[in-house]
Design an enzyme around this catalytic site. Structure first.
Site, PDB file in Angstrom:
ATOM      1  N   GLU A   1      -7.940  -1.199   7.286  1.00 28.55           N
ATOM      2  CA  GLU A   1      -6.656  -1.210   8.001  1.00 28.55           C
ATOM      3  C   GLU A   1      -6.865  -0.868   9.478  1.00 28.55           C
ATOM      4  O   GLU A   1      -6.049  -1.220  10.332  1.00 28.55           O
ATOM      5  CB  GLU A   1      -5.701  -0.199   7.351  1.00 28.55           C
ATOM      6  CG  GLU A   1      -4.273  -0.341   7.814  1.00 28.55           C
ATOM      7  CD  GLU A   1      -3.333   0.647   7.162  1.00 28.55           C
ATOM      8  OE1 GLU A   1      -3.781   1.432   6.297  1.00 28.55           O
ATOM      9  OE2 GLU A   1      -2.142   0.652   7.525  1.00 28.55           O
TER      10      GLU A   1
ATOM     11  N   GLN B   1       0.847  -1.190   0.000  1.00 31.60           N
ATOM     12  CA  GLN B   1       0.000   0.000   0.000  1.00 31.60           C
ATOM     13  C   GLN B   1       0.885   1.245   0.000  1.00 31.60           C
ATOM     14  O   GLN B   1       1.548   1.524   1.001  1.00 31.60           O
ATOM     15  CB  GLN B   1      -0.875  -0.040   1.256  1.00 31.60           C
ATOM     16  CG  GLN B   1      -1.695   1.180   1.526  1.00 31.60           C
ATOM     17  CD  GLN B   1      -2.181   1.184   2.973  1.00 31.60           C
ATOM     18  OE1 GLN B   1      -2.144   0.156   3.658  1.00 31.60           O
ATOM     19  NE2 GLN B   1      -2.620   2.309   3.462  1.00 31.60           N
ATOM     20  N   GLY B   2       0.906   1.982  -1.106  1.00 31.59           N
ATOM     21  CA  GLY B   2       1.773   3.158  -1.233  1.00 31.59           C
ATOM     22  C   GLY B   2       0.991   4.443  -1.055  1.00 31.59           C
ATOM     23  O   GLY B   2       0.587   5.068  -2.048  1.00 31.59           O
TER      24      GLY B   2
ATOM     25  N   SER C   1       1.674   6.845   2.140  1.00 29.67           N
ATOM     26  CA  SER C   1       2.461   7.864   2.854  1.00 29.67           C
ATOM     27  C   SER C   1       3.664   8.327   2.044  1.00 29.67           C
ATOM     28  O   SER C   1       4.268   7.551   1.290  1.00 29.67           O
ATOM     29  CB  SER C   1       2.974   7.300   4.190  1.00 29.67           C
ATOM     30  OG  SER C   1       1.923   6.794   4.946  1.00 29.67           O
TER      31      SER C   1
ATOM     32  N   GLU D   1      -3.500  10.260  17.571  1.00 34.38           N
ATOM     33  CA  GLU D   1      -4.060  11.624  17.635  1.00 34.38           C
ATOM     34  C   GLU D   1      -5.066  11.838  16.497  1.00 34.38           C
ATOM     35  O   GLU D   1      -6.137  12.415  16.701  1.00 34.38           O
ATOM     36  CB  GLU D   1      -2.932  12.669  17.532  1.00 34.38           C
ATOM     37  CG  GLU D   1      -2.007  12.732  18.741  1.00 34.38           C
ATOM     38  CD  GLU D   1      -0.956  11.631  18.769  1.00 34.38           C
ATOM     39  OE1 GLU D   1      -0.815  10.891  17.765  1.00 34.38           O
ATOM     40  OE2 GLU D   1      -0.272  11.487  19.805  1.00 34.38           O
TER      41      GLU D   1
ATOM     42  N   SER E   1       4.980  -0.845   3.691  1.00 37.87           N
ATOM     43  CA  SER E   1       5.265  -2.129   4.347  1.00 37.87           C
ATOM     44  C   SER E   1       5.370  -3.256   3.325  1.00 37.87           C
ATOM     45  O   SER E   1       4.516  -3.376   2.440  1.00 37.87           O
ATOM     46  CB  SER E   1       4.164  -2.481   5.346  1.00 37.87           C
ATOM     47  OG  SER E   1       4.144  -1.569   6.402  1.00 37.87           O
TER      48      SER E   1
HETATM   49  C1  LIG Z   1       4.905  -0.005  11.168  1.00 37.99           C
HETATM   50  C2  LIG Z   1       4.368   0.964  10.167  1.00 37.99           C
HETATM   51  C3  LIG Z   1       3.909   0.511   8.954  1.00 37.99           C
HETATM   52  C4  LIG Z   1       3.423   1.418   8.006  1.00 37.99           C
HETATM   53  N1  LIG Z   1       3.021   0.939   6.788  1.00 37.99           N
HETATM   54  C5  LIG Z   1       2.599   1.806   5.843  1.00 37.99           C
HETATM   55  C6  LIG Z   1       2.234   1.324   4.542  1.00 37.99           C
HETATM   56  O1  LIG Z   1       2.286   0.129   4.263  1.00 37.99           O
HETATM   57  N2  LIG Z   1       1.848   2.224   3.613  1.00 37.99           N
HETATM   58  C7  LIG Z   1       1.761   3.562   3.882  1.00 37.99           C
HETATM   59  O2  LIG Z   1       1.364   4.315   3.007  1.00 37.99           O
HETATM   60  N3  LIG Z   1       2.113   4.057   5.100  1.00 37.99           N
HETATM   61  C8  LIG Z   1       2.529   3.207   6.089  1.00 37.99           C
HETATM   62  N4  LIG Z   1       2.901   3.680   7.321  1.00 37.99           N
HETATM   63  C9  LIG Z   1       2.918   5.119   7.548  1.00 37.99           C
HETATM   64  C10 LIG Z   1       1.831   5.636   8.470  1.00 37.99           C
HETATM   65  O3  LIG Z   1       0.565   5.608   7.857  1.00 37.99           O
HETATM   66  C11 LIG Z   1       2.243   7.071   8.885  1.00 37.99           C
HETATM   67  O4  LIG Z   1       3.445   6.970   9.630  1.00 37.99           O
HETATM   68  C12 LIG Z   1       1.187   7.751   9.714  1.00 37.99           C
HETATM   69  O5  LIG Z   1       0.034   8.027   8.951  1.00 37.99           O
HETATM   70  C13 LIG Z   1       1.711   9.078  10.322  1.00 37.99           C
HETATM   71  O6  LIG Z   1       2.273   9.877   9.349  1.00 37.99           O
HETATM   72  P1  LIG Z   1       3.753  10.494   9.561  1.00 37.99           P
HETATM   73  O7  LIG Z   1       4.674   9.383   9.929  1.00 37.99           O
HETATM   74  O8  LIG Z   1       4.073  11.308   8.357  1.00 37.99           O
HETATM   75  O9  LIG Z   1       3.636  11.430  10.843  1.00 37.99           O
HETATM   76  P2  LIG Z   1       3.110  12.917  10.880  1.00 37.99           P
HETATM   77  O10 LIG Z   1       1.852  13.040  10.104  1.00 37.99           O
HETATM   78  O11 LIG Z   1       4.244  13.823  10.510  1.00 37.99           O
HETATM   79  O12 LIG Z   1       2.773  13.109  12.421  1.00 37.99           O
HETATM   80  C14 LIG Z   1       3.787  13.394  13.393  1.00 37.99           C
HETATM   81  C15 LIG Z   1       3.072  13.592  14.733  1.00 37.99           C
HETATM   82  O13 LIG Z   1       2.194  14.734  14.663  1.00 37.99           O
HETATM   83  C16 LIG Z   1       0.879  14.350  15.037  1.00 37.99           C
HETATM   84  N5  LIG Z   1      -0.096  15.085  14.222  1.00 37.99           N
HETATM   85  C17 LIG Z   1      -0.051  15.292  12.876  1.00 37.99           C
HETATM   86  N6  LIG Z   1      -1.142  15.984  12.476  1.00 37.99           N
HETATM   87  C18 LIG Z   1      -1.903  16.182  13.578  1.00 37.99           C
HETATM   88  C19 LIG Z   1      -3.156  16.819  13.814  1.00 37.99           C
HETATM   89  N7  LIG Z   1      -3.840  17.381  12.813  1.00 37.99           N
HETATM   90  N8  LIG Z   1      -3.654  16.835  15.074  1.00 37.99           N
HETATM   91  C20 LIG Z   1      -2.970  16.258  16.107  1.00 37.99           C
HETATM   92  N9  LIG Z   1      -1.751  15.640  15.947  1.00 37.99           N
HETATM   93  C21 LIG Z   1      -1.239  15.623  14.712  1.00 37.99           C
HETATM   94  C22 LIG Z   1       0.793  12.866  14.752  1.00 37.99           C
HETATM   95  O14 LIG Z   1      -0.210  12.258  15.522  1.00 37.99           O
HETATM   96  C23 LIG Z   1       2.195  12.397  15.120  1.00 37.99           C
HETATM   97  O15 LIG Z   1       2.283  12.212  16.520  1.00 37.99           O
HETATM   98  C24 LIG Z   1       3.382   2.806   8.299  1.00 37.99           C
HETATM   99  C25 LIG Z   1       3.836   3.268   9.539  1.00 37.99           C
HETATM  100  C26 LIG Z   1       4.333   2.364  10.467  1.00 37.99           C
HETATM  101  C27 LIG Z   1       4.823   2.875  11.785  1.00 37.99           C
END
Ligand SMILES: Cc1cc2nc3c(=O)[nH]c(=O)nc-3n(C[C@H](O)[C@H](O)[C@H](O)COP(=O)(O)OP(=O)(O)OC[C@H]3O[C@@H](n4cnc5c(N)ncnc54)[C@H](O)[C@@H]3O)c2cc1C
Length: 362
Positions: free
Chosen positions: A233, A118-119, A121, A346, A153
């Site tokens: 998911e 799933q692409g 992020s 969050e 992933s």
């Molecule tokens: C083990 C694992 C597997 C994953 N697998 C996939 C995958 O297969 N495909 C894929 O596409 N993605 C995948 N992801 C990515 C995942 O969906 C993102 O990490 C997640 O959506 C958070 O985005 P970010 O890492 O950019 O954090 P950010 O969005 O940068 O957030 C950073 C922090 O700020 C907080 N924050 C951000 N916006 C707000 C708001 N509006 N209000 C309050 N708090 C806020 C967040 O809660 C977090 O604590 C995976 C992540 C993990 C850890």
């Protein structure tokens, strides 16, 4: 179909067919084992129940596939994360792909001949998914994709990816494709997580040609695709994860000397609350309900229960996480990801506040 009889027949089959994993616990071995298990279950028919006939299924309620997942993962024949990918990706593929494409490819996923990923992020777009910038530009009958995804992933094991791209500004400018990962211009680089496993990858797309027939829905349907995929998911795939967590809870009881019963009770309560919620979700899906923002509740409960369980492990098995080379340490570390993947805790609470409780934006 009598669900209790289905489970009894499945258990008898699993007792007769040894699918126990080998001693190698590496991610590569886990993915090979998953393919082996899926293949055996598909060939014997178990992996077909609960899926539409058009895509190689045998129909019946979705509850049946939840039972298969629960038994397979609860017996530790496959790991819950990789196993969940089919449950997350196949329903959306079935709903949005051109029928011929779904008919041709979904059986390859169900039967373990292929893994998919799933692409969504990107380095600059996680929580704010609608800001993503990987661009798809029309070119004759094709689309040309350029950009970078991250945290994809199992991409290093995947044959195909459900990819979210930008084709115009705003939420209405997102478009999804099913992309073959062996297409020229795609580079997959595994990333090491803190629990020591190369679970996810960064994936680069440089002038990647994607046929228009690989579009899921129509141009601009990408946000709808994402909003239909993410609830899976955030909910249905947890049913089998819960079976795994229960097996780890049992292991904790077996290992802990003179355990604090109130700590165990609190961990059990969190698991049981999650299981009750997840059961209700499974029944809603089986009844034909389309999943939506209410699945954020399942996601919050999963993350809470999983982290509570492993915090209890830390407290009741003193020193084990820090000093012993057992699976507990890597599981504890991976549990930290439960409040991130599929949308952070969050963001789930924001969805619950705004969309379920109508508490406004602030
Ligand atoms: C083990 C694992 C597997 C994953 N697998 C996939 C995958 O297969 N495909 C894929 O596409 N993605 C995948 N992801 C990515 C995942 O969906 C993102 O990490 C997640 O959506 C958070 O985005 P970010 O890492 O950019 O954090 P950010 O969005 O940068 O957030 C950073 C922090 O700020 C907080 N924050 C951000 N916006 C707000 C708001 N509006 N209000 C309050 N708090 C806020 C967040 O809660 C977090 O604590 C995976 C992540 C993990 C850890």
């Amino acid at each position: 179909m009598n669900v209790a009889q289905f489970r009894a027949d499945l258990c008898a089959w699993l007792d007769d067919h040894d699918l126990t994993p080998g001693p190698d616990h590496s991610l590569h071995a886990q993915m090979r084992q998953l393919a082996r298990v899926h293949r055996a279950l598909y060939d014997a028919g178990w992996m077909r129940y609960g899926w539409p006939v058009d895509v190689g299924g045998w129909g019946g309620p979705a509850l049946l596939r939840a039972i298969v997942g629960e038994e397979v993962v609860g017996r530790r024949l496959a790991e819950p994360g990789p196993y969940s990918m089919v449950e997350v990706l196949a329903p959306t593929m079935i709903d949005y792909a051109p029928t011929e494409l779904a008919t041709q490819l979904v059986p390859r996923l169900l039967s373990g001949r292929e893994h998919w990923c799933q692409g969504f992020s990107e380095p600059g777009s996680g929580s704010d998914l609608a800001s993503l910038s990987t661009r798809a530009t029309p070119h004759g009958d094709d689309w040309i994709v350029n950009g970078q995804k991250v945290w994809t992933s199992f991409a290093q094991f995947a044959t195909r990816c459900i990819l979210l791209t930008r084709t115009a500004p705003g939420h209405a400018g997102l478009t999804a494709f099913l992309v073959d990962l062996d297409t020229p211009g795609i580079t997959v680089r595994p990333l090491r997580t803190m629990h020591g496993v190369d679970e996810f990858c960064e994936v680069y797309y440089d002038d990647v040609v994607v046929p228009a027939g690989r579009m899921l829905g129509r141009p601009g349907d990408g946000w709808r695709v994402a909003m239909d995929l993410l609830p899976h998911e955030r909910s249905t795939c947890f049913w089998q994860r819960i079976a795994y967590l229960y097996s780890r809870f049992d292991a904790l009881i077996a290992e802990a000397d003179d355990p604090d019963e109130s700590a165990l009770g609190a961990a059990y309560l969190a698991l049981h609350t999650l299981r009750c919620r997840s059961r209700a979700t499974q029944h809603r899906v089986a009844g034909g309900t389309r999943l939506g923002p209410e699945t954020s509740i399942d996601k919050v409960l999963l993350a809470t229960a999983e982290q509570r369980l492993y915090d209890t492990v830390r407290d009741l098995l003193p020193g084990t996480l820090e000093l012993d080379d057992t699976p507990w340490r890597s599981e504890y570390l991976y549990a930290r990801a439960a409040t991130i993947y599929g949308g952070t805790a969050e963001i789930q609470r924001n969805i619950i506040a705004r969309r379920l409780l109508d508490l406004g934006r602030e």
